[in-house]
Scaffold this motif. Structure first.
Motif, PDB file in Angstrom:
ATOM      1  N   PRO A   3       0.838  -1.215   0.000  1.00 48.57           N
ATOM      2  CA  PRO A   3       0.000   0.000   0.000  1.00 48.57           C
ATOM      3  C   PRO A   3       0.862   1.251   0.000  1.00 48.57           C
ATOM      4  CG  PRO A   3       0.006  -1.000   2.179  1.00 48.57           C
ATOM      5  CD  PRO A   3       0.810  -1.912   1.293  1.00 48.57           C
ATOM      6  N   LEU A   4       1.024   1.878  -1.142  1.00 49.37           N
ATOM      7  CA  LEU A   4       1.896   3.038  -1.280  1.00 49.37           C
ATOM      8  C   LEU A   4       1.352   4.252  -0.529  1.00 49.37           C
ATOM      9  CD1 LEU A   4       4.396   4.343  -2.680  1.00 49.37           C
ATOM     10  CD2 LEU A   4       2.911   4.818  -4.629  1.00 49.37           C
ATOM     11  N   VAL A   5       0.043   4.384  -0.476  1.00 51.08           N
ATOM     12  CA  VAL A   5      -0.592   5.461   0.281  1.00 51.08           C
ATOM     13  C   VAL A   5      -1.516   4.850   1.328  1.00 51.08           C
ATOM     14  CG1 VAL A   5      -0.434   7.301  -1.434  1.00 51.08           C
ATOM     15  CG2 VAL A   5      -2.298   5.658  -1.578  1.00 51.08           C
ATOM     16  N   GLU A   6      -1.845   5.626   2.352  1.00 43.51           N
ATOM     17  CA  GLU A   6      -2.610   5.092   3.470  1.00 43.51           C
ATOM     18  C   GLU A   6      -4.056   4.799   3.088  1.00 43.51           C
ATOM     19  OE1 GLU A   6      -1.720   8.273   6.175  1.00 43.51           O
ATOM     20  OE2 GLU A   6      -0.159   7.090   7.188  1.00 43.51           O
ATOM     21  N   ARG A   7      -4.569   5.494   2.089  1.00 43.44           N
ATOM     22  CA  ARG A   7      -5.915   5.246   1.571  1.00 43.44           C
ATOM     23  C   ARG A   7      -5.934   5.666   0.114  1.00 43.44           C
ATOM     24  NH1 ARG A   7      -9.766  10.308   3.229  1.00 43.44           N
ATOM     25  NH2 ARG A   7      -8.185  11.955   2.972  1.00 43.44           N
ATOM     26  N   PRO A   8      -6.827   5.121  -0.703  1.00 38.97           N
ATOM     27  CA  PRO A   8      -6.891   5.507  -2.117  1.00 38.97           C
ATOM     28  C   PRO A   8      -7.210   7.006  -2.251  1.00 38.97           C
ATOM     29  CG  PRO A   8      -8.118   3.482  -1.735  1.00 38.97           C
ATOM     30  CD  PRO A   8      -7.762   4.020  -0.388  1.00 38.97           C
ATOM     31  N   LEU A   9      -6.486   7.680  -3.140  1.00 40.45           N
ATOM     32  CA  LEU A   9      -6.616   9.127  -3.307  1.00 40.45           C
ATOM     33  C   LEU A   9      -7.073   9.483  -4.715  1.00 40.45           C
ATOM     34  CD1 LEU A   9      -3.342  10.335  -1.554  1.00 40.45           C
ATOM     35  CD2 LEU A   9      -5.641  10.243  -0.575  1.00 40.45           C
ATOM     36  N   ARG A  10      -7.762  10.597  -4.807  1.00 42.28           N
ATOM     37  CA  ARG A  10      -8.199  11.106  -6.097  1.00 42.28           C
ATOM     38  C   ARG A  10      -7.009  11.717  -6.848  1.00 42.28           C
ATOM     39  NH1 ARG A  10     -12.667  15.973  -7.051  1.00 42.28           N
ATOM     40  NH2 ARG A  10     -12.603  15.920  -9.323  1.00 42.28           N
ATOM     41  N   ASP A  11      -7.023  11.569  -8.177  1.00 44.10           N
ATOM     42  CA  ASP A  11      -5.991  12.164  -9.038  1.00 44.10           C
ATOM     43  C   ASP A  11      -4.584  11.754  -8.618  1.00 44.10           C
ATOM     44  OD1 ASP A  11      -8.044  13.539 -10.368  1.00 44.10           O
ATOM     45  OD2 ASP A  11      -7.908  15.232  -9.002  1.00 44.10           O
ATOM     46  N   PHE A  12      -4.412  10.473  -8.395  1.00 47.49           N
ATOM     47  CA  PHE A  12      -3.125   9.953  -7.941  1.00 47.49           C
ATOM     48  C   PHE A  12      -2.713   8.813  -8.856  1.00 47.49           C
ATOM     49  CE2 PHE A  12      -0.512   7.022  -5.489  1.00 47.49           C
ATOM     50  CZ  PHE A  12       0.399   7.872  -4.877  1.00 47.49           C
ATOM     51  N   GLN A  13      -1.504   8.873  -9.385  1.00 45.31           N
ATOM     52  CA  GLN A  13      -1.033   7.799 -10.266  1.00 45.31           C
ATOM     53  C   GLN A  13       0.463   7.604 -10.129  1.00 45.31           C
ATOM     54  OE1 GLN A  13      -2.783   7.321 -14.125  1.00 45.31           O
ATOM     55  NE2 GLN A  13      -0.810   6.929 -15.108  1.00 45.31           N
ATOM     56  N   ILE A  14       0.833   6.450  -9.615  1.00 42.77           N
ATOM     57  CA  ILE A  14       2.229   6.023  -9.571  1.00 42.77           C
ATOM     58  C   ILE A  14       2.266   4.541  -9.925  1.00 42.77           C
ATOM     59  CG2 ILE A  14       4.247   5.610  -8.118  1.00 42.77           C
ATOM     60  CD1 ILE A  14       3.611   8.074  -6.547  1.00 42.77           C
ATOM     61  N   GLY A  15       2.961   4.219 -10.971  1.00 40.69           N
ATOM     62  CA  GLY A  15       3.166   2.820 -11.320  1.00 40.69           C
ATOM     63  C   GLY A  15       4.346   2.275 -10.551  1.00 40.69           C
ATOM     64  N   LEU A  16       4.150   1.171  -9.843  1.00 41.11           N
ATOM     65  CA  LEU A  16       5.260   0.563  -9.118  1.00 41.11           C
ATOM     66  C   LEU A  16       6.235  -0.082 -10.101  1.00 41.11           C
ATOM     67  CD1 LEU A  16       3.429  -0.916  -6.000  1.00 41.11           C
ATOM     68  CD2 LEU A  16       4.391   1.360  -6.359  1.00 41.11           C
ATOM     69  N   ALA A  17       7.317  -0.638  -9.568  1.00 40.37           N
ATOM     70  CA  ALA A  17       8.403  -1.099 -10.433  1.00 40.37           C
ATOM     71  C   ALA A  17       7.915  -2.094 -11.478  1.00 40.37           C
ATOM     72  CB  ALA A  17       9.509  -1.725  -9.584  1.00 40.37           C
ATOM     73  N   SER A  18       8.141  -1.785 -12.737  1.00 40.83           N
ATOM     74  CA  SER A  18       7.701  -2.644 -13.833  1.00 40.83           C
ATOM     75  C   SER A  18       8.594  -2.403 -15.041  1.00 40.83           C
ATOM     76  CB  SER A  18       6.229  -2.374 -14.177  1.00 40.83           C
ATOM     77  OG  SER A  18       6.055  -1.025 -14.566  1.00 40.83           O
ATOM     78  N   ILE A  19       8.247  -3.049 -16.141  1.00 40.45           N
ATOM     79  CA  ILE A  19       9.084  -2.995 -17.342  1.00 40.45           C
ATOM     80  C   ILE A  19       8.270  -2.503 -18.528  1.00 40.45           C
ATOM     81  CG2 ILE A  19      10.687  -4.789 -16.611  1.00 40.45           C
ATOM     82  CD1 ILE A  19       9.022  -6.755 -18.343  1.00 40.45           C
TER      83      ILE A  19
END
Length: 527
Positions: free
Chosen positions: A39-55
């Motif tokens: 869980p990158l943030v404590e609760r789901p947030l509006r207008d939030f986008q971060i892709g975790l480590a990927s290819i």
């Protein structure tokens, strides 16, 4: 006196990334890795986008300099810096774990989403029915992912994890497999289509094996109107992967009025699981494969020669050394680099195949039974053109930032598919259903069981009746041999495996155990 706060865009941007050397071309027929889910943030947030480590997989076209995309495509018309070939945005397989602004059902823990584009981002394909974050199903000639597994459901909003997931690793791979046959003509035109079916494999505690694949015609369609693209797509070319990254895309921000000549900012707390060594492992064991790893084994097996393969052949793999890129993140419309972040955390290659973050012990705090928590700097101070990360103790109370709360994510929108009796969802149509699955994100997915070859994404896939029957027989053979309890990817040498949401695991109705697949037709909030 408390200052008035302003909610602004561009709270944070940049990449947390690593590089690997490009493999020899013969190792461009598969790639696997392990990525951290939490869980990158404590609760789901509006207008939030971060892709975790990927290819990011693109067809290997490094020697091509002519435009692979025609005018009228998003990338060709809007991204001249990608020219002259546009080879890096021509076609891609991307996606992975993450949090996206287009998510309709927010989840504290990351979700896993497939994604790809076959035409320079004119549209994206993220599930057996939908584009990336699009509520309405794709048109028949835009569909491109075929559901392969009879044991796991692929929701349009992404695959969820077991509640409490924090710091475990999801293994996944994209492998080119010869499930179809190469063709010299496509849709009656003298344009070849290759036989590479890029197939997603997952490795979790409760599911292992193939999930779905991109149909070869997905990649060759663009060649019908643009000659330079002929034979240059992922249906025929090796895939190229040269690194992995967390993409920080959209992060909200509060900005205070000027206080003592400085402007103070706040972003949401970005939290990371940290082990006893002060590390966050982000990406582990990125491995490239040649055709000898699985492609040729499947080819022989389908021809009646040999036993069913499963485990990727390690002798046909190439695990390149990873190299961490320095951590540089930026903020605001001026894209000012944030100084002082190294007081919190730095990127690091822990060994040849493990990339992540090394934390300063002074910023860590207890979190779970096995993990501590490291948090990225929430606050910055801007003086002139200098932006500096600061602790909360240095933020003046009158800014109001300490108590400012970001908006929660919105939920409740519905993913829907066509109801018309003439649509590819109804003709030939499903064999059994409807069924429902209630996921860990609180949503409800309605799904039906289709005969594999009758699923919507295969109705405009340029398959003759004979080719359909051959592919149906191939899939029935796969269903009998490739169970969810066999081993496919090489196991990780660090950490523990993640567990997928048990609600995603489904059981075929009696009589439909082989040759039938579950297809989501709707996803919505509970009624």
């Amino acid at each position: 006196m408390q200052q008035k706060l302003q909610r602004v865009w561009e709270g944070l941007g940049g990449y947390i990334s690593m590089d690997v050397p490009a493999p020899p071309e013969e190792f461009g027929y598969g790639v696997s890795l392990y990525a951290n889910a939490w869980p990158l943030v404590e609760r789901p947030l509006r207008d939030f986008q971060i892709g975790l480590a990927s290819i990011w997989i693109v067809p290997e076209n490094r020697k091509i300099n002519e435009p692979l995309l025609p005018t009228g495509t998003v990338a060709r018309d809007n991204w001249p810096e990608r020219g002259p070939s546009y080879r890096d945005v021509f076609q891609t397989i991307e996606g992975g774990l993450g949090f996206w602004a287009s998510t309709r059902f927010g989840s504290p823990t990351a979700k896993f989403r497939m994604n790809g584009t076959a035409n320079g981002y004119n549209h994206e394909i993220a599930s057996p029915g939908w584009g990336f974050g699009k509520l309405n199903a794709l048109k028949p000639d835009e569909l491109g992912i075929a559901q392969l597994s009879p044991r796991i459901l692929v929701p349009p909003d992404g695959m969820t994890f077991q509640d409490g997931t924090c710091g475990e690793l999801l293994g996944y791979a994209w492998m080119a497999l010869p499930l179809t046959q190469a063709k010299s003509q496509t849709a009656g035109l003298p344009i070849p289509t290759g036989n590479q079916c890029w197939t997603l494999f997952l490795n979790a505690t409760n599911f292992k094996g193939p999930v779905a694949f991109y149909t070869p015609v997905t990649w060759s369609r663009i060649s019908r109107r643009h000659a330079p693209a002929v034979t240059r797509g992922l249906d025929a070319r090796p895939g190229l992967v040269t690194g992995g990254a967390i993409e920080i895309n959209t992060v909200p921000r509060f900005q205070s009025a000027e206080v003592g000549g400085a402007v103070y900012n706040k972003i949401p707390r970005l939290q990371f699981p940290v082990d006893k060594q002060g590390r966050t492992v982000l990406l582990h064991n990125l491995t490239h494969y040649s055709k000898d790893a699985l492609y040729h084994q499947v080819e022989r097996w389908l021809a009646g020669d040999g036993k069913a393969p499963s485990r990727f052949d390690d002798k046909a793999s190439n695990t390149p050394p990873c190299k961490a890129r320095p951590l540089v993140v930026r903020q605001g419309s001026e894209k000012l680099p944030m100084k002082g972040v190294e007081g919190w955390v730095e990127t690091k290659a822990f060994d040849q195949s493990t990339f992540g973050l090394q934390w300063n012990e002074s910023v860590l705090e207890p979190w779970t039974k096995t993990m501590r928590r490291g948090s990225f700097p929430e606050y910055t101070k801007k003086e002139g053109k200098t932006l500096t990360a600061i602790t909360v103790s240095l933020v003046p109370d009158q800014t109001g930032l300490k108590t400012a709360q970001f908006e929660p994510a919105r939920t409740g929108q519905v993913y829907s598919s066509p109801e018309s009796s003439e649509s590819v969802w109804k003709r030939p149509g499903a064999k059994a259903g409807p069924f429902e699955a209630k996921l860990a994100d609180g949503s409800v997915v309605t799904y039906y069981w289709y005969r594999f070859i009758d699923q919507p994404s295969l109705q405009d896939a340029d398959l003759s009746e004979a080719e359909k029957q051959r592919l149906q027989a191939v899939v029935e053979k796969i269903h009998a041999a490739w169970t969810e309890k066999k081993e496919y990817l090489p196991p990780p040498s660090t950490g523990t495996l993640a567990t997928l949401d048990p609600a995603l695991l489904v059981k075929p109705p009696r009589g439909l155990e082989r040759g039938y697949v579950p297809i989501a037709v709707r996803q919505e909030a509970p009624r």
